[in-house]
Each structure stands twice: as structure tokens, then as C-alpha cells.
Write a protein that holds these residues in place. Structure first.
Motif, PDB file in Angstrom:
ATOM      1  N   GLU A  30      -5.378   3.677  14.126  1.00  0.00           N
ATOM      2  CA  GLU A  30      -5.275   4.165  12.742  1.00  0.00           C
ATOM      3  C   GLU A  30      -4.976   3.009  11.794  1.00  0.00           C
ATOM      4  N   ARG A  31      -4.041   2.161  12.165  1.00  0.00           N
ATOM      5  CA  ARG A  31      -3.721   0.986  11.335  1.00  0.00           C
ATOM      6  C   ARG A  31      -4.949   0.099  11.170  1.00  0.00           C
ATOM      7  N   ALA A  32      -5.672  -0.084  12.257  1.00  0.00           N
ATOM      8  CA  ALA A  32      -6.875  -0.919  12.202  1.00  0.00           C
ATOM      9  C   ALA A  32      -7.933  -0.303  11.283  1.00  0.00           C
ATOM     10  N   ARG A  33      -8.099   1.021  11.340  1.00  0.00           N
ATOM     11  CA  ARG A  33      -9.069   1.680  10.445  1.00  0.00           C
ATOM     12  C   ARG A  33      -8.651   1.532   8.992  1.00  0.00           C
ATOM     13  N   SER A  34      -7.357   1.660   8.722  1.00  0.00           N
ATOM     14  CA  SER A  34      -6.877   1.496   7.344  1.00  0.00           C
ATOM     15  C   SER A  34      -7.160   0.094   6.827  1.00  0.00           C
ATOM     16  N   GLU A  35      -6.948  -0.905   7.661  1.00  0.00           N
ATOM     17  CA  GLU A  35      -7.233  -2.286   7.251  1.00  0.00           C
ATOM     18  C   GLU A  35      -8.735  -2.524   7.112  1.00  0.00           C
ATOM     19  N   TRP A  36      -9.523  -1.877   7.968  1.00  0.00           N
ATOM     20  CA  TRP A  36     -10.978  -1.988   7.869  1.00  0.00           C
ATOM     21  C   TRP A  36     -11.457  -1.419   6.533  1.00  0.00           C
ATOM     22  N   VAL A  37     -10.954  -0.236   6.163  1.00  0.00           N
ATOM     23  CA  VAL A  37     -11.343   0.384   4.889  1.00  0.00           C
ATOM     24  C   VAL A  37     -10.962  -0.539   3.733  1.00  0.00           C
ATOM     25  N   ARG A  38      -9.757  -1.070   3.767  1.00  0.00           N
ATOM     26  CA  ARG A  38      -9.313  -2.013   2.730  1.00  0.00           C
ATOM     27  C   ARG A  38     -10.229  -3.235   2.712  1.00  0.00           C
ATOM     28  N   GLY A  39     -10.605  -3.698   3.892  1.00  0.00           N
ATOM     29  CA  GLY A  39     -11.452  -4.888   4.000  1.00  0.00           C
ATOM     30  C   GLY A  39     -12.858  -4.702   3.449  1.00  0.00           C
ATOM     31  N   ILE A  40     -13.370  -3.471   3.440  1.00  0.00           N
ATOM     32  CA  ILE A  40     -14.699  -3.250   2.862  1.00  0.00           C
ATOM     33  C   ILE A  40     -14.606  -2.921   1.369  1.00  0.00           C
ATOM     34  N   GLY A  41     -13.379  -3.037   0.823  1.00  0.00           N
ATOM     35  CA  GLY A  41     -13.214  -2.906  -0.618  1.00  0.00           C
ATOM     36  C   GLY A  41     -12.935  -1.509  -1.129  1.00  0.00           C
ATOM     37  N   VAL A  42     -12.526  -0.600  -0.266  1.00  0.00           N
ATOM     38  CA  VAL A  42     -12.241   0.769  -0.696  1.00  0.00           C
ATOM     39  C   VAL A  42     -10.731   0.947  -0.825  1.00  0.00           C
ATOM     40  N   ASP A  43     -10.289   1.356  -2.012  1.00  0.00           N
ATOM     41  CA  ASP A  43      -8.890   1.667  -2.275  1.00  0.00           C
ATOM     42  C   ASP A  43      -8.717   3.179  -2.094  1.00  0.00           C
ATOM     43  N   GLN A  44      -8.087   3.574  -1.004  1.00  0.00           N
ATOM     44  CA  GLN A  44      -7.967   5.002  -0.693  1.00  0.00           C
ATOM     45  C   GLN A  44      -7.128   5.756  -1.728  1.00  0.00           C
ATOM     46  N   ASN A  45      -6.134   5.110  -2.304  1.00  0.00           N
ATOM     47  CA  ASN A  45      -5.350   5.757  -3.354  1.00  0.00           C
ATOM     48  C   ASN A  45      -6.210   6.029  -4.585  1.00  0.00           C
ATOM     49  N   ARG A  46      -7.039   5.068  -4.950  1.00  0.00           N
ATOM     50  CA  ARG A  46      -7.926   5.214  -6.110  1.00  0.00           C
ATOM     51  C   ARG A  46      -8.986   6.279  -5.827  1.00  0.00           C
ATOM     52  N   LEU A  47      -9.501   6.308  -4.614  1.00  0.00           N
ATOM     53  CA  LEU A  47     -10.507   7.300  -4.224  1.00  0.00           C
ATOM     54  C   LEU A  47      -9.943   8.716  -4.376  1.00  0.00           C
ATOM     55  N   LYS A  48      -8.703   8.887  -3.958  1.00  0.00           N
ATOM     56  CA  LYS A  48      -8.059  10.199  -4.086  1.00  0.00           C
ATOM     57  C   LYS A  48      -7.792  10.529  -5.551  1.00  0.00           C
ATOM     58  N   ALA A  49      -7.256   9.571  -6.288  1.00  0.00           N
ATOM     59  CA  ALA A  49      -6.904   9.817  -7.689  1.00  0.00           C
ATOM     60  C   ALA A  49      -8.136  10.073  -8.552  1.00  0.00           C
ATOM     61  N   ASP A  50      -9.203   9.291  -8.356  1.00  0.00           N
ATOM     62  CA  ASP A  50     -10.389   9.385  -9.214  1.00  0.00           C
ATOM     63  C   ASP A  50     -11.367  10.475  -8.787  1.00  0.00           C
ATOM     64  N   HIS A  51     -11.452  10.717  -7.475  1.00  0.00           N
ATOM     65  CA  HIS A  51     -12.489  11.622  -6.972  1.00  0.00           C
ATOM     66  C   HIS A  51     -11.953  12.771  -6.129  1.00  0.00           C
ATOM     67  N   GLY A  52     -10.646  12.765  -5.839  1.00  0.00           N
ATOM     68  CA  GLY A  52     -10.064  13.827  -5.026  1.00  0.00           C
ATOM     69  C   GLY A  52     -10.518  13.807  -3.584  1.00  0.00           C
ATOM     70  N   VAL A  53     -10.956  12.638  -3.103  1.00  0.00           N
ATOM     71  CA  VAL A  53     -11.487  12.523  -1.744  1.00  0.00           C
ATOM     72  C   VAL A  53     -10.485  11.806  -0.853  1.00  0.00           C
ATOM     73  N   VAL A  54     -10.238  12.413   0.318  1.00  0.00           N
ATOM     74  CA  VAL A  54      -9.404  11.795   1.346  1.00  0.00           C
ATOM     75  C   VAL A  54     -10.166  11.860   2.668  1.00  0.00           C
ATOM     76  N   PHE A  55      -9.719  11.083   3.635  1.00  0.00           N
ATOM     77  CA  PHE A  55     -10.367  11.057   4.946  1.00  0.00           C
ATOM     78  C   PHE A  55      -9.519  11.798   5.968  1.00  0.00           C
ATOM     79  N   ALA A  56     -10.180  12.385   6.938  1.00  0.00           N
ATOM     80  CA  ALA A  56      -9.491  13.068   8.033  1.00  0.00           C
ATOM     81  C   ALA A  56     -10.225  12.779   9.333  1.00  0.00           C
ATOM     82  N   VAL A  57      -9.442  12.647  10.389  1.00  0.00           N
ATOM     83  CA  VAL A  57     -10.025  12.495  11.719  1.00  0.00           C
ATOM     84  C   VAL A  57     -10.431  13.876  12.196  1.00  0.00           C
TER      85      VAL A  57
END
Length: 131
Positions: A30-57
């Protein structure tokens, strides 16, 4: 493209036998996936705030091959296996040096503000899968 994330095995990660407790491998990946998402330039907090989108396994298929132990330095490798408009499948491996300790195939989905599945953001739909 393989993303790599290193982490140290701490005492809190182990069981009475001194090996990594099985559920903690899920924390490592999970930690590695979070860093991978950050590494491809996606801010998950911004994604949730701007678009209401979150990720789930949605699904995890895991194989425990060899134990990691207290104070080991392990590396989590993450690769994109499959991308559809609604689903992202990742292959992840926990390694100690050249030894594969744990493998997992993880299916990720995007959820909208109502908690219902929605299309993955464009940044993910455009990712190349490894052959």
C-alpha cells in the motif's frame, strides 16, 4: 516501467517468530502504491477535493514465498499489468535483494462521491501496461 520503494522491517512488523506478520505485507505494498501514484504526478487529496474521486482496492491475490525478518531492508516493485476505463491492475513484489518474498496482483477501482464506481482519471487510463 517499474516503480521501486524501499522500506525497513521494524520490530512492530514482526510476529513472535521474528518474521513479518502476513498482513503487514499488504501495508508495505500500500505504501509503495501511494508513492507510485505520487511519482506519476497525481495528488490524491486534490483528486478528492476537485473531483470527489478516491481509490479502493477491489481485489488482492497474494502469494507468500519466503519470510522477511526484523531489520531487513526490502524493496517493493510495482508494475502496471492492465488498465481499463474503470479498473487498474498492478503487479507488486516484495524483494530482499534478488529474493522474491511476496507477490500480489492488486485490482484498484475509482469511487465517486456517492461511493459508487466511476471511471478512472485520465492519468491512469493512459498508463501503459507491461507486456
Amino acid at each position: 516501467m517499474t516503480h521501486r520503494f524501499q522500506c525497513r522491517v521494524y520490530y512492530e512488523d514482526t510476529d513472535l517468530a521474528g518474521i513479518v506478520y502476513y498482513a503487514n505485507y499488504l501495508k508495505f505494498i500500500e505504501r509503495a502504491r501511494s508513492e507510485w501514484v505520487r511519482g506519476i504526478g497525481v495528488d490524491q487529496n486534490r483528486l478528492k477535493a476537485d473531483h470527489g474521486v478516491v481509490f479502493a482496492v477491489r481485489r488482492v491475490e497474494a502469494e507468500y514465498l519466503s519470510p522477511a525478518r526484523f531489520d531487513d531492508l526490502v524493496e517493493v516493485e510495482t508494475e502496471v499489468a492492465e488498465v481499463t476505463p474503470a479498473r487498474l491492475v498492478l503487479d507488486q513484489r516484495v524483494m530482499r535483494g534478488e529474493t522474491v518474498l511476496f507477490t500480489a496482483r492488486v485490482t484498484i477501482v475509482a469511487l465517486g462521491e456517492t461511493g459508487r464506481p466511476t471511471r478512472l482519471p485520465a492519468e491512469f487510463r493512459q498508463l501503459p501496461a507491461t507486456p
